[in-house]
Design a protein around this motif. Structure first.
Motif, PDB file in Angstrom:
ATOM      1  N   SER A  66      -3.621   5.174   0.968  1.00 58.70           N
ATOM      2  CA  SER A  66      -3.666   4.789  -0.440  1.00 58.70           C
ATOM      3  C   SER A  66      -5.033   4.269  -0.861  1.00 58.70           C
ATOM      4  O   SER A  66      -5.349   4.238  -2.052  1.00 58.70           O
ATOM      5  CB  SER A  66      -2.612   3.710  -0.735  1.00 58.70           C
ATOM      6  OG  SER A  66      -1.316   4.230  -0.586  1.00 58.70           O
ATOM      7  N   LEU A 125       0.821  -1.208   0.000  1.00 60.83           N
ATOM      8  CA  LEU A 125       0.000   0.000   0.000  1.00 60.83           C
ATOM      9  C   LEU A 125       0.857   1.260   0.000  1.00 60.83           C
ATOM     10  O   LEU A 125       0.512   2.260  -0.644  1.00 60.83           O
ATOM     11  CB  LEU A 125      -0.927   0.006   1.220  1.00 60.83           C
ATOM     12  CG  LEU A 125      -2.118  -0.950   1.148  1.00 60.83           C
ATOM     13  CD1 LEU A 125      -2.762  -1.123   2.520  1.00 60.83           C
ATOM     14  CD2 LEU A 125      -3.147  -0.434   0.146  1.00 60.83           C
ATOM     15  N   ASP A 126       1.977   1.218   0.713  1.00 61.50           N
ATOM     16  CA  ASP A 126       2.865   2.389   0.760  1.00 61.50           C
ATOM     17  C   ASP A 126       3.357   2.787  -0.626  1.00 61.50           C
ATOM     18  O   ASP A 126       3.655   3.961  -0.882  1.00 61.50           O
ATOM     19  CB  ASP A 126       4.073   2.106   1.661  1.00 61.50           C
ATOM     20  CG  ASP A 126       3.725   2.107   3.141  1.00 61.50           C
ATOM     21  OD1 ASP A 126       2.632   2.607   3.486  1.00 61.50           O
ATOM     22  OD2 ASP A 126       4.532   1.597   3.946  1.00 61.50           O
ATOM     23  N   HIS A 182      -5.487   2.968   5.552  1.00 59.05           N
ATOM     24  CA  HIS A 182      -4.274   3.394   4.846  1.00 59.05           C
ATOM     25  C   HIS A 182      -4.617   4.490   3.839  1.00 59.05           C
ATOM     26  O   HIS A 182      -5.617   4.404   3.119  1.00 59.05           O
ATOM     27  CB  HIS A 182      -3.627   2.204   4.123  1.00 59.05           C
ATOM     28  CG  HIS A 182      -2.222   2.473   3.700  1.00 59.05           C
ATOM     29  ND1 HIS A 182      -1.916   3.242   2.591  1.00 59.05           N
ATOM     30  CD2 HIS A 182      -1.042   2.096   4.242  1.00 59.05           C
ATOM     31  CE1 HIS A 182      -0.601   3.310   2.463  1.00 59.05           C
ATOM     32  NE2 HIS A 182      -0.040   2.610   3.448  1.00 59.05           N
ATOM     33  N   LYS A 216       1.695   2.766  -3.352  1.00 62.48           N
ATOM     34  CA  LYS A 216       0.613   3.258  -4.210  1.00 62.48           C
ATOM     35  C   LYS A 216       0.274   4.713  -3.881  1.00 62.48           C
ATOM     36  O   LYS A 216       0.496   5.190  -2.770  1.00 62.48           O
ATOM     37  CB  LYS A 216      -0.639   2.376  -4.040  1.00 62.48           C
ATOM     38  CG  LYS A 216      -0.409   0.906  -4.367  1.00 62.48           C
ATOM     39  CD  LYS A 216      -0.014   0.717  -5.820  1.00 62.48           C
ATOM     40  CE  LYS A 216       0.210  -0.741  -6.181  1.00 62.48           C
ATOM     41  NZ  LYS A 216       1.462  -1.305  -5.637  1.00 62.48           N
ATOM     42  N   GLU A 217      -0.264   5.413  -4.881  1.00 66.57           N
ATOM     43  CA  GLU A 217      -0.628   6.815  -4.692  1.00 66.57           C
ATOM     44  C   GLU A 217      -1.812   6.956  -3.738  1.00 66.57           C
ATOM     45  O   GLU A 217      -2.648   6.068  -3.617  1.00 66.57           O
ATOM     46  CB  GLU A 217      -0.983   7.444  -6.039  1.00 66.57           C
ATOM     47  CG  GLU A 217       0.176   7.521  -7.020  1.00 66.57           C
ATOM     48  CD  GLU A 217      -0.234   8.180  -8.326  1.00 66.57           C
ATOM     49  OE1 GLU A 217      -1.378   8.677  -8.400  1.00 66.57           O
ATOM     50  OE2 GLU A 217       0.587   8.175  -9.262  1.00 66.57           O
ATOM     51  N   THR A 218      -1.883   8.093  -3.091  1.00 68.65           N
ATOM     52  CA  THR A 218      -2.971   8.372  -2.155  1.00 68.65           C
ATOM     53  C   THR A 218      -4.329   8.274  -2.852  1.00 68.65           C
ATOM     54  O   THR A 218      -4.535   8.839  -3.923  1.00 68.65           O
ATOM     55  CB  THR A 218      -2.812   9.784  -1.558  1.00 68.65           C
ATOM     56  OG1 THR A 218      -1.570   9.849  -0.856  1.00 68.65           O
ATOM     57  CG2 THR A 218      -3.952  10.110  -0.603  1.00 68.65           C
ATOM     58  N   SER A 257      -5.768   5.867  -4.432  1.00 69.94           N
ATOM     59  CA  SER A 257      -5.809   5.223  -5.757  1.00 69.94           C
ATOM     60  C   SER A 257      -6.296   3.786  -5.725  1.00 69.94           C
ATOM     61  O   SER A 257      -6.686   3.236  -6.755  1.00 69.94           O
ATOM     62  CB  SER A 257      -4.412   5.246  -6.384  1.00 69.94           C
ATOM     63  OG  SER A 257      -3.498   4.436  -5.639  1.00 69.94           O
TER      64      SER A 257
END
Length: 491
Positions: free
Chosen positions: A359, A275-276, A357, A278-280, A282
């Motif tokens: 993302s 998850l880190d 999270h 990936k874009e916020t 998304s």
């Protein structure tokens, strides 16, 4: 809270189903944080699912313990180990399971009588009406814990009370809910109370009788989300209703978010690292709870729709859904084609950890109330696909009233989505809904804004706000009733 010389002791009796046990365990934590000693009735396999979490709570000074009984599997004709609804090999055994659960009445009564002092209060799942007899024999107050939304509770109460739709030849003919805070058109098939089904008449009557004798009702919601429905339900019942949620916000530590409800097959750090990257906002998270089971064709359509959307996704597939066709679909190209942006979790997933999270920008859900509240609590908009019971009305609340969701395929004309149902949704439906939720232009932006505002209200409610106040009032009410019962027994 200060209680004088004697610490209050609340006994919690859940229905052994994850959607019921998880919020009850969260409630146990909330009570313990208020200085209440809490006992949760459970069985060995159910204890195992929550033991690590409760051990950490006890290490932190909270007084929570299990009252563990052997579930009478053999006596009712179930295979050994069928101690939770999600462990039943068939939904046809639900009535047998409920009968087995009711057999814990005598062991629980005996156990509580053997204690040095009787409990201050019993909080029972609405699906365990036999606890009314336990409370009456011990002369202690009993509160009913309702798992569904108050929107659902008020709607089904009013429909059942006024017998609206009873004259309709077609159970899918729309009609207006009487006495509702606003105009709401429903069909009878989708606004039934739990157990209001052919063959369940005896249990339905027992639940109704037990509720009529309850000292109050506890719901997992908050006033800022459902004020009109909470007030309406309280007025309809003529007794107190306390909204003490979202109880999922009682979980602060990451380790508790990971083990809340069960153990998973994938390391939490792997999910977090994925998850880190990936874009916020998304990622679309796809999960349908513990009870919903899909046909192979529906799972394949979901997968192809996620692939066509070209969006990052986490997709939870239960072990019982791993049909041969699904396994082949995943291994023969799908996982390879989506490997750069898709993560498939087989079995249990740490839902609260994932949803919280940054993302994650959307949640495709069955509209179970726990899942709905977990999304609301962290401000994540939803794609809704209800399957049975309260989920249809929860969808109406999410999409039409709160306006924080997009219906996958709004369909009034179905009672439930059966395991073997075919053709109800297509890959095009999935692709369209994902695109609308994660993009959606100005409307999508407003939807995300509303979701974030609700999340802030949920946090305030649980951090000294309305839900904290209701929890305090609920404890006080229970102790006052316990004191009245004790005084009445004095010679």
């Amino acid at each position: 809270m200060s209680y004088g010389n004697r610490k209050p002791h609340f006994v919690l009796v859940p229905l052994f189903a994850q959607g019921h046990m998880i919020p009850m365990i969260d409630l146990a934590r909330l009570l313990a944080l208020q200085g209440v000693a809490v006992s949760v009735v459970t069985t060995p396999r159910n204890t195992a699912r929550f033991k690590a979490m409760i051990d950490r709570a006890n290490a932190a000074g909270l007084l929570i313990r299990f009252i563990e009984f052997q579930f009478p599997c053999t006596e009712v004709g179930l295979s050994e180990g069928c101690e939770n609804v999600d462990l039943l090999p068939s939904g046809d055994l639900a009535k047998t399971f409920i009968a087995g659960l009711s057999m814990l009445r005598e062991p629980l009564l005996l156990h509580l009588r053997q204690q040095c002092s009787k409990p201050s209060c019993i909080i029972s799942d609405a699906c365990c009406p036999w606890t009314s007899e336990v409370a009456r024999e011990l002369r202690v107050p009993r509160l009913v814990f309702h798992g569904p939304s108050c929107f659902f509770l008020l709607c089904t109460h009013n429909v059942s009370k006024h017998k609206s739709g009873g004259h309709l030849a077609d159970e899918f003919e729309p009609f207006l809910v009487p006495g509702f805070p606003h105009k709401l058109e429903v069909v009878r098939a989708q606004c039934l109370k739990f157990f209001e089904l052919p063959g369940w008449e005896k249990l339905f009557a027992e639940v109704a009788e037990a509720e009529s004798m309850a000292d109050g009702f506890v719901i997992n919601s908050f006033r800022e989300l459902e004020a009109a429905y909470i007030d309406g339900y309280q007025k309809a019942l003529g007794r107190k209703v306390w909204a003490i949620g979202p109880v999922c916000l009682s979980i602060k530590e990451t380790c508790d978010k990971v083990t809340r409800g069960n153990t998973m097959n994938v390391d939490e750090n792997y999910i977090r690292n994925w998850l880190d990257a990936k874009e916020t906002g998304s990622v679309i998270y796809v999960s349908f709870g513990t009870m919903v089971s899909h046909s192979a064709s529906h799972l394949i359509e979901i997968g192809l729709g996620l692939e066509a959307s070209k969006r990052p996704f986490i997709w939870v597939i239960k072990e019982k859904e791993m049909w041969p066709e699904v396994a082949s679909f995943l291994s023969e190209g799908f996982e390879e084609r989506t490997s750069s942006r898709g993560l498939i979790l087989r079995g249990w997933a740490p839902q609260v950890l994932i949803l919280s999270h940054p993302s994650v920008g959307g949640f495709m859900t069955h509209c179970g109330w726990n899942s709905t509240l977990e999304a609301v609590s962290v401000g994540v908009p939803m794609i809704t696909w209800p399957h049975f019971f309260d989920q249809f009305l929860n969808e109406r609340l999410v999409v039409e009233v709160l306006r924080v969701g997009v219906a996958l395929k709004f369909n009034m004309f179905i009672r439930r989505v059966a395991d073997d149902a075919e053709g109800l949704i297509t890959r095009e439906d999935v692709e369209k809904a994902v695109t609308e939720l994660l993009d959606g232009g100005a409307e999508g932006e407003e939807r995300r804004k509303r979701a974030k505002e609700l999340a802030e209200k949920a946090k305030k409610a649980m951090n000294g706000g309305s839900s904290c106040e209701d929890l305090t009032l609920m404890i006080r009410h229970a102790l006052e009733r316990a004191g009245e019962a004790s005084d009445a027994q004095e010679p």
